[in-house]
Design an enzyme around this catalytic site. Structure first.
Site, PDB file in Angstrom:
ATOM      1  N   LYS A  88      12.755  21.828  42.747  1.00  0.00           N
ATOM      2  CA  LYS A  88      11.361  22.096  43.101  1.00  0.00           C
ATOM      3  C   LYS A  88      10.635  20.812  43.530  1.00  0.00           C
ATOM      4  CE  LYS A  88      11.331  26.535  42.609  1.00  0.00           C
ATOM      5  NZ  LYS A  88      11.066  27.431  43.764  1.00  0.00           N
ATOM      6  N   SER A  99       6.742  24.752  42.360  1.00  0.00           N
ATOM      7  CA  SER A  99       6.531  25.022  40.930  1.00  0.00           C
ATOM      8  C   SER A  99       5.872  23.808  40.284  1.00  0.00           C
ATOM      9  CB  SER A  99       7.875  25.273  40.245  1.00  0.00           C
ATOM     10  OG  SER A  99       7.714  25.312  38.835  1.00  0.00           O
ATOM     11  N   TYR A 104      16.729  22.869  38.209  1.00  0.00           N
ATOM     12  CA  TYR A 104      15.558  23.609  38.712  1.00  0.00           C
ATOM     13  C   TYR A 104      14.418  22.646  39.024  1.00  0.00           C
ATOM     14  CZ  TYR A 104      11.758  27.049  38.955  1.00  0.00           C
ATOM     15  OH  TYR A 104      10.684  27.807  39.372  1.00  0.00           O
TER      16      TYR A 104
HETATM   17  N1  LIG Z   1       7.767  33.021  37.430  1.00  0.00           N
HETATM   18  C1  LIG Z   1       7.337  31.798  37.279  1.00  0.00           C
HETATM   19  O1  LIG Z   1       6.811  31.425  36.215  1.00  0.00           O
HETATM   20  C2  LIG Z   1       7.453  30.795  38.389  1.00  0.00           C
HETATM   21  C3  LIG Z   1       6.737  29.595  38.253  1.00  0.00           C
HETATM   22  C4  LIG Z   1       6.811  28.647  39.273  1.00  0.00           C
HETATM   23  C5  LIG Z   1       7.547  28.907  40.400  1.00  0.00           C
HETATM   24  N2  LIG Z   1       8.232  30.091  40.508  1.00  0.00           N
HETATM   25  C6  LIG Z   1       8.992  30.274  41.741  1.00  0.00           C
HETATM   26  O2  LIG Z   1       8.480  31.432  42.397  1.00  0.00           O
HETATM   27  C7  LIG Z   1       9.505  32.003  43.221  1.00  0.00           C
HETATM   28  C8  LIG Z   1       9.597  33.490  42.914  1.00  0.00           C
HETATM   29  O3  LIG Z   1       9.992  33.628  41.552  1.00  0.00           O
HETATM   30  P1  LIG Z   1       9.631  34.909  40.663  1.00  0.00           P
HETATM   31  O4  LIG Z   1       9.068  34.404  39.393  1.00  0.00           O
HETATM   32  O5  LIG Z   1       8.888  35.893  41.462  1.00  0.00           O
HETATM   33  O6  LIG Z   1      11.107  35.389  40.331  1.00  0.00           O
HETATM   34  P2  LIG Z   1      11.867  36.779  40.492  1.00  0.00           P
HETATM   35  O7  LIG Z   1      10.965  37.904  40.118  1.00  0.00           O
HETATM   36  O8  LIG Z   1      13.132  36.568  39.743  1.00  0.00           O
HETATM   37  O9  LIG Z   1      12.136  36.864  42.057  1.00  0.00           O
HETATM   38  C9  LIG Z   1      13.021  36.001  42.701  1.00  0.00           C
HETATM   39  C10 LIG Z   1      13.173  36.453  44.131  1.00  0.00           C
HETATM   40  O10 LIG Z   1      14.064  35.556  44.804  1.00  0.00           O
HETATM   41  C11 LIG Z   1      14.997  36.308  45.543  1.00  0.00           C
HETATM   42  N3  LIG Z   1      16.276  35.601  45.682  1.00  0.00           N
HETATM   43  C12 LIG Z   1      17.044  35.079  44.689  1.00  0.00           C
HETATM   44  N4  LIG Z   1      18.169  34.532  45.219  1.00  0.00           N
HETATM   45  C13 LIG Z   1      18.094  34.716  46.558  1.00  0.00           C
HETATM   46  C14 LIG Z   1      18.926  34.395  47.650  1.00  0.00           C
HETATM   47  N5  LIG Z   1      20.097  33.763  47.494  1.00  0.00           N
HETATM   48  N6  LIG Z   1      18.530  34.738  48.908  1.00  0.00           N
HETATM   49  C15 LIG Z   1      17.354  35.376  49.100  1.00  0.00           C
HETATM   50  N7  LIG Z   1      16.523  35.747  48.102  1.00  0.00           N
HETATM   51  C16 LIG Z   1      16.892  35.407  46.853  1.00  0.00           C
HETATM   52  C17 LIG Z   1      15.172  37.599  44.783  1.00  0.00           C
HETATM   53  O11 LIG Z   1      15.660  38.585  45.686  1.00  0.00           O
HETATM   54  P3  LIG Z   1      16.160  40.044  45.159  1.00  0.00           P
HETATM   55  O12 LIG Z   1      14.897  40.741  44.727  1.00  0.00           O
HETATM   56  O13 LIG Z   1      16.783  40.732  46.303  1.00  0.00           O
HETATM   57  O14 LIG Z   1      17.096  39.782  44.030  1.00  0.00           O
HETATM   58  C18 LIG Z   1      13.771  37.840  44.230  1.00  0.00           C
HETATM   59  O15 LIG Z   1      13.017  38.622  45.128  1.00  0.00           O
HETATM   60  C19 LIG Z   1      10.775  31.211  42.905  1.00  0.00           C
HETATM   61  O16 LIG Z   1      10.965  30.232  43.899  1.00  0.00           O
HETATM   62  C20 LIG Z   1      10.453  30.555  41.572  1.00  0.00           C
HETATM   63  O17 LIG Z   1      11.209  29.387  41.375  1.00  0.00           O
HETATM   64  C21 LIG Z   1       8.200  31.029  39.533  1.00  0.00           C
END
Ligand SMILES: NC(=O)c1ccc[n+]([C@@H]2O[C@H](COP(=O)([O-])OP(=O)(O)OC[C@H]3O[C@@H](n4cnc5c(N)ncnc54)[C@H](OP(=O)(O)O)[C@@H]3O)[C@@H](O)[C@H]2O)c1
Length: 265
Positions: free
Chosen positions: A177, A158, A173
């Site tokens: 990261k 991130s 968080y």
């Molecule tokens: N959205 C942003 O702005 C952003 C920016 C920078 C980085 N990120 C990073 O991108 C990644 C994906 O985030 P997202 O935005 O796509 O969020 P999201 O839509 O909330 O998806 C999170 C995913 O992580 C999975 N997960 C959560 N806890 C878990 C566990 N204990 N074991 C296995 N899987 C688990 C969830 O599985 P389930 O579907 O089964 O619940 C879900 O598929 C994360 O690492 C996040 O920190 C996001």
């Protein structure tokens, strides 16, 4: 051993991006960024295992992706917090698919607490998934890659690894990261004989993770992002395919920041 080099590096550039015949696994692969990455890898020709923990319709999502792309897509349940569980499931994927060439350690969660108020549970919840979970995923993948002689690991880190977001308070968080980026750098050197290891660091991406925040936070963010909008998860697809493919064979230990200019001013 030197870093893997294709026998003919100068094939047509569109062939360099092809993942035909490769097998991939993506944690958090059924929603948000992970689903976009899974779709991208499948569209580029890889068979994909999409891993989930809580999503109820993972099998249906896998079936839809398979029918849209024509490759094999299967859903597997595993929590990355549990070393044995994620190790067993990645080994099962490797055995079901015949090999495991690409692993995307993408699962992550976020929470917001003033640093002086974190309970032990709140702190550990973030670290267990975002840093420990990323490491258990990487370790399981690394052992498979070592046995195979080759593999490719991509972390979703991130921009929070390199800046401090405001107005939300999320020291756990951000620290998790930053740990992921440094972990990727370490593994890229340790595993240079048999794997490439890189990070993608997204800025603000329109997923469930961001859907929970108040409007005034969004307005503050927009005022700070030169792009002046959120990123659609699909806008990250090319970066995952680039890192997963032979289009980036000399790239290891890198952190690709995709943030609409957010980290620049
Ligand atoms: N959205 C942003 O702005 C952003 C920016 C920078 C980085 N990120 C990073 O991108 C990644 C994906 O985030 P997202 O935005 O796509 O969020 P999201 O839509 O909330 O998806 C999170 C995913 O992580 C999975 N997960 C959560 N806890 C878990 C566990 N204990 N074991 C296995 N899987 C688990 C969830 O599985 P389930 O579907 O089964 O619940 C879900 O598929 C994360 O690492 C996040 O920190 C996001």
């Amino acid at each position: 051993m030197p870093l893997y080099k294709p026998s003919n590096p100068d094939v047509h550039v569109t062939s360099q991006f092809s993942l035909k015949g490769k097998n991939a696994a993506v944690t958090g692969g059924v929603r948000g960024i992970g689903l976009a990455a899974s779709k991208a890898l499948a569209e580029a020709g890889a068979n994909v295992a999409i891993l989930y923990t809580s999503t109820k319709d993972a099998e249906e999502i896998a079936a839809k992706l398979a029918s849209e792309t024509g490759v094999t897509v299967k859903a597997y349940k595993a929590s990355v917090e549990n070393k044995d569980e994620i190790t067993t499931v990645l080994n099962t994927v490797a055995s079901d698919f015949g090999s495991l060439d690409i692993v995307v350690a993408n699962a992550g969660i976020a929470s917001h607490h003033p640093a002086e108020d974190y309970t032990e549970d709140q702190w550990r919840a973030i670290m267990n998934v975002n840093l420990d979970g990323a490491f258990w995923t990487a370790q399981a993948a690394g052992n498979i890659f070592k046995k195979q002689g080759r593999g490719n690991l991509i972390f979703t880190a991130s921009v929070s690894a390199i800046l401090v977001n405001v107005p939300q308070k999320q020291a756990a968080y951000n620290a998790s990261k930053a740990g992921v980026v440094q972990l990727a750098r370490c593994l890229s050197v340790e595993w240079v004989d048999f794997a490439r290891v890189n990070c993608i660091s997204p800025g603000f991406i329109a997923t469930d993770m961001l859907a929970v925040h108040p409007q005034e936070w969004r307005e503050k963010w927009f005022s700070m992002i030169p792009a002046n909008r959120l990123c659609d998860p699909a806008e990250l697809k090319g970066a995952y395919v680039f890192l997963a493919s032979d289009a980036s064979t000399y790239m290891t230990g890198a952190n690709i920041v995709i943030d609409g200019g957010y980290t620049l001013p």
